[in-house]
Design a protein around this motif. Structure first.
Motif, PDB file in Angstrom:
ATOM      1  N   ASP A  68     105.277  67.203  -3.174  1.00  0.00           N
ATOM      2  CA  ASP A  68     104.927  66.101  -4.076  1.00  0.00           C
ATOM      3  C   ASP A  68     103.413  65.928  -4.206  1.00  0.00           C
ATOM      4  O   ASP A  68     102.894  64.807  -4.311  1.00  0.00           O
ATOM      5  CB  ASP A  68     105.586  64.805  -3.582  1.00  0.00           C
ATOM      6  N   ALA A  69     102.692  67.041  -4.238  1.00  0.00           N
ATOM      7  CA  ALA A  69     101.229  67.022  -4.227  1.00  0.00           C
ATOM      8  C   ALA A  69     100.631  66.277  -5.416  1.00  0.00           C
ATOM      9  O   ALA A  69      99.673  65.511  -5.254  1.00  0.00           O
ATOM     10  CB  ALA A  69     100.687  68.445  -4.188  1.00  0.00           C
ATOM     11  N   ALA A  70     101.171  66.469  -6.602  1.00  0.00           N
ATOM     12  CA  ALA A  70     100.600  65.827  -7.791  1.00  0.00           C
ATOM     13  C   ALA A  70     100.684  64.309  -7.690  1.00  0.00           C
ATOM     14  O   ALA A  70      99.691  63.602  -7.927  1.00  0.00           O
ATOM     15  CB  ALA A  70     101.310  66.320  -9.048  1.00  0.00           C
ATOM     16  N   ASN A  71     101.847  63.809  -7.312  1.00  0.00           N
ATOM     17  CA  ASN A  71     102.015  62.357  -7.194  1.00  0.00           C
ATOM     18  C   ASN A  71     101.206  61.766  -6.049  1.00  0.00           C
ATOM     19  O   ASN A  71     100.811  60.596  -6.102  1.00  0.00           O
ATOM     20  CB  ASN A  71     103.491  61.985  -7.022  1.00  0.00           C
ATOM     21  N   ARG A  72     100.971  62.556  -5.015  1.00  0.00           N
ATOM     22  CA  ARG A  72     100.216  62.076  -3.862  1.00  0.00           C
ATOM     23  C   ARG A  72      98.712  62.316  -3.998  1.00  0.00           C
ATOM     24  O   ARG A  72      97.937  61.908  -3.135  1.00  0.00           O
ATOM     25  CB  ARG A  72     100.723  62.770  -2.588  1.00  0.00           C
ATOM     26  N   GLY A  73      98.314  63.044  -5.056  1.00  0.00           N
ATOM     27  CA  GLY A  73      96.899  63.353  -5.244  1.00  0.00           C
ATOM     28  C   GLY A  73      96.345  64.238  -4.145  1.00  0.00           C
ATOM     29  O   GLY A  73      95.211  64.060  -3.704  1.00  0.00           O
ATOM     30  N   GLN A  74      97.134  65.231  -3.705  1.00  0.00           N
ATOM     31  CA  GLN A  74      96.735  66.078  -2.590  1.00  0.00           C
ATOM     32  C   GLN A  74      96.527  67.524  -3.027  1.00  0.00           C
ATOM     33  O   GLN A  74      97.125  67.984  -4.003  1.00  0.00           O
ATOM     34  CB  GLN A  74      97.804  66.026  -1.485  1.00  0.00           C
ATOM     35  N   ASN A  75      95.685  68.237  -2.280  1.00  0.00           N
ATOM     36  CA  ASN A  75      95.475  69.672  -2.492  1.00  0.00           C
ATOM     37  C   ASN A  75      95.106  70.303  -1.153  1.00  0.00           C
ATOM     38  O   ASN A  75      94.851  69.597  -0.175  1.00  0.00           O
ATOM     39  CB  ASN A  75      94.389  69.917  -3.548  1.00  0.00           C
ATOM     40  N   PHE A  76      95.074  71.627  -1.120  1.00  0.00           N
ATOM     41  CA  PHE A  76      94.812  72.321   0.149  1.00  0.00           C
ATOM     42  C   PHE A  76      93.377  72.141   0.643  1.00  0.00           C
ATOM     43  O   PHE A  76      93.091  72.367   1.818  1.00  0.00           O
ATOM     44  CB  PHE A  76      95.178  73.804   0.051  1.00  0.00           C
ATOM     45  N   GLY A  77      92.473  71.712  -0.222  1.00  0.00           N
ATOM     46  CA  GLY A  77      91.116  71.428   0.223  1.00  0.00           C
ATOM     47  C   GLY A  77      91.049  70.259   1.192  1.00  0.00           C
ATOM     48  O   GLY A  77      90.092  70.116   1.946  1.00  0.00           O
ATOM     49  N   GLN A  78      92.084  69.418   1.189  1.00  0.00           N
ATOM     50  CA  GLN A  78      92.128  68.247   2.074  1.00  0.00           C
ATOM     51  C   GLN A  78      92.839  68.530   3.395  1.00  0.00           C
ATOM     52  O   GLN A  78      92.714  67.760   4.337  1.00  0.00           O
ATOM     53  CB  GLN A  78      92.869  67.109   1.364  1.00  0.00           C
ATOM     54  N   VAL A  79      93.602  69.609   3.467  1.00  0.00           N
ATOM     55  CA  VAL A  79      94.386  69.945   4.661  1.00  0.00           C
ATOM     56  C   VAL A  79      93.472  70.626   5.681  1.00  0.00           C
ATOM     57  O   VAL A  79      92.709  71.523   5.342  1.00  0.00           O
ATOM     58  CB  VAL A  79      95.577  70.860   4.294  1.00  0.00           C
ATOM     59  N   ARG A  80      93.572  70.221   6.929  1.00  0.00           N
ATOM     60  CA  ARG A  80      92.716  70.768   7.980  1.00  0.00           C
ATOM     61  C   ARG A  80      93.495  71.656   8.946  1.00  0.00           C
ATOM     62  O   ARG A  80      94.627  71.364   9.312  1.00  0.00           O
ATOM     63  CB  ARG A  80      92.060  69.630   8.780  1.00  0.00           C
ATOM     64  N   ASN A  81      92.818  72.747   9.348  1.00  0.00           N
ATOM     65  CA  ASN A  81      93.313  73.666  10.384  1.00  0.00           C
ATOM     66  C   ASN A  81      94.675  74.270  10.064  1.00  0.00           C
ATOM     67  O   ASN A  81      95.497  74.467  10.964  1.00  0.00           O
ATOM     68  CB  ASN A  81      93.319  72.970  11.748  1.00  0.00           C
ATOM     69  N   ALA A  82      94.910  74.598   8.795  1.00  0.00           N
ATOM     70  CA  ALA A  82      96.162  75.272   8.427  1.00  0.00           C
ATOM     71  C   ALA A  82      96.094  76.739   8.856  1.00  0.00           C
ATOM     72  O   ALA A  82      95.055  77.392   8.727  1.00  0.00           O
ATOM     73  CB  ALA A  82      96.406  75.167   6.929  1.00  0.00           C
ATOM     74  N   TYR A  83      97.207  77.228   9.372  1.00  0.00           N
ATOM     75  CA  TYR A  83      97.269  78.624   9.817  1.00  0.00           C
ATOM     76  C   TYR A  83      98.670  79.173   9.616  1.00  0.00           C
ATOM     77  O   TYR A  83      99.643  78.437   9.452  1.00  0.00           O
ATOM     78  CB  TYR A  83      96.876  78.757  11.290  1.00  0.00           C
ATOM     79  N   ILE A  84      98.740  80.491   9.676  1.00  0.00           N
ATOM     80  CA  ILE A  84     100.017  81.190   9.738  1.00  0.00           C
ATOM     81  C   ILE A  84      99.872  82.217  10.860  1.00  0.00           C
ATOM     82  O   ILE A  84      98.778  82.755  11.079  1.00  0.00           O
ATOM     83  CB  ILE A  84     100.361  81.856   8.386  1.00  0.00           C
ATOM     84  N   ARG A  85     100.945  82.427  11.600  1.00  0.00           N
ATOM     85  CA  ARG A  85     100.906  83.437  12.654  1.00  0.00           C
ATOM     86  C   ARG A  85     102.248  84.139  12.690  1.00  0.00           C
ATOM     87  O   ARG A  85     103.265  83.597  12.251  1.00  0.00           O
ATOM     88  CB  ARG A  85     100.572  82.826  14.010  1.00  0.00           C
TER      89      ARG A  85
END
Length: 194
Positions: A118-135
């Motif tokens: 629900d990123a559009a309704n929440r006004g969110q994007n990956f620039g705001q997310v901290r310490n995201a990773y995949i392993r």
């Protein structure tokens, strides 16, 4: 020892497992993690997905788009587990389990996109997310590779973190780091009928 990749880097998971002394690679767990929001506003709810595609980049069927409304592929080779709504807690917040022996021979690669719910309704994007990773860890729990999302995706709400793919009889992982704005559109690009 796990390899830390930069965007565009790849590694042989098969060779990493052998070097770690864990034997023949039979299964993988792709773990996704991020930090809980520390600023005011709605928590970040990241959702891991998997798209199993042929060499032409298209799915075998719609059932190979594994996400929160379709938690496993038809034969059970790709299974999504968990749905952390905030990023709180230690370790992986969501995981995708891949049984390599069950992956159909027609599947060339498994794309791992991550979207913000629900990123559009929440006004969110990956620039705001901290310490995201995949392993990626093998069947013994040994971490083989890690990719920390370090770019500023200030407009993107979906990022292809990586892909697990076949090459010359081996299973490999590529750190992709490609941003998008529509998970449904990304799925449609790979032949999924949504």
């Amino acid at each position: 020892m796990a390899i830390s990749l930069a965007k565009g880097g790849n590694v042989s998971l098969t060779k990493q497992a052998a070097a770690a002394g864990t034997g023949t690679l039979t299964a993988l767990t792709v773990g996704l993690g991020w930090d809980a929001r520390t600023t005011t506003g709605t928590d970040f709810d990241l959702d891991a997905s998997a798209i199993g595609v042929r060499a032409d980049g298209k799915v075998l069927s719609d059932a190979y788009f594994v996400f929160y409304n379709n938690m496993k592929s038809p034969e059970g080779a790709i299974t999504l587990s968990g749905d952390n709504l905030t990023g709180a807690g230690e370790g992986d917040d969501e995981t995708i389990n891949i049984n390599l022996g069950l992956v159909p021979a027609e599947i060339d690669r498994i794309i791992i996109p991550v979207s913000i719910y629900d990123a559009a309704n929440r006004g969110q994007n990956f620039g705001q997310v901290r310490n995201a990773y995949i392993r990626v860890v093998d069947q013994t729990g040994t971490e083989l590779v890690r990719y920390d999302l370090s770019e500023d995706y200030s407009t993107e709400t979906v990022v292809i973190f990586g892909e697990v793919y076949r090459h010359g009889g081996e299973w490999k992982f590529r750190a992709v780091g490609q941003g998008h704005n529509d998970l449904g559109g990304l799925a449609r690009d790979h032949g999924v009928n949504i």
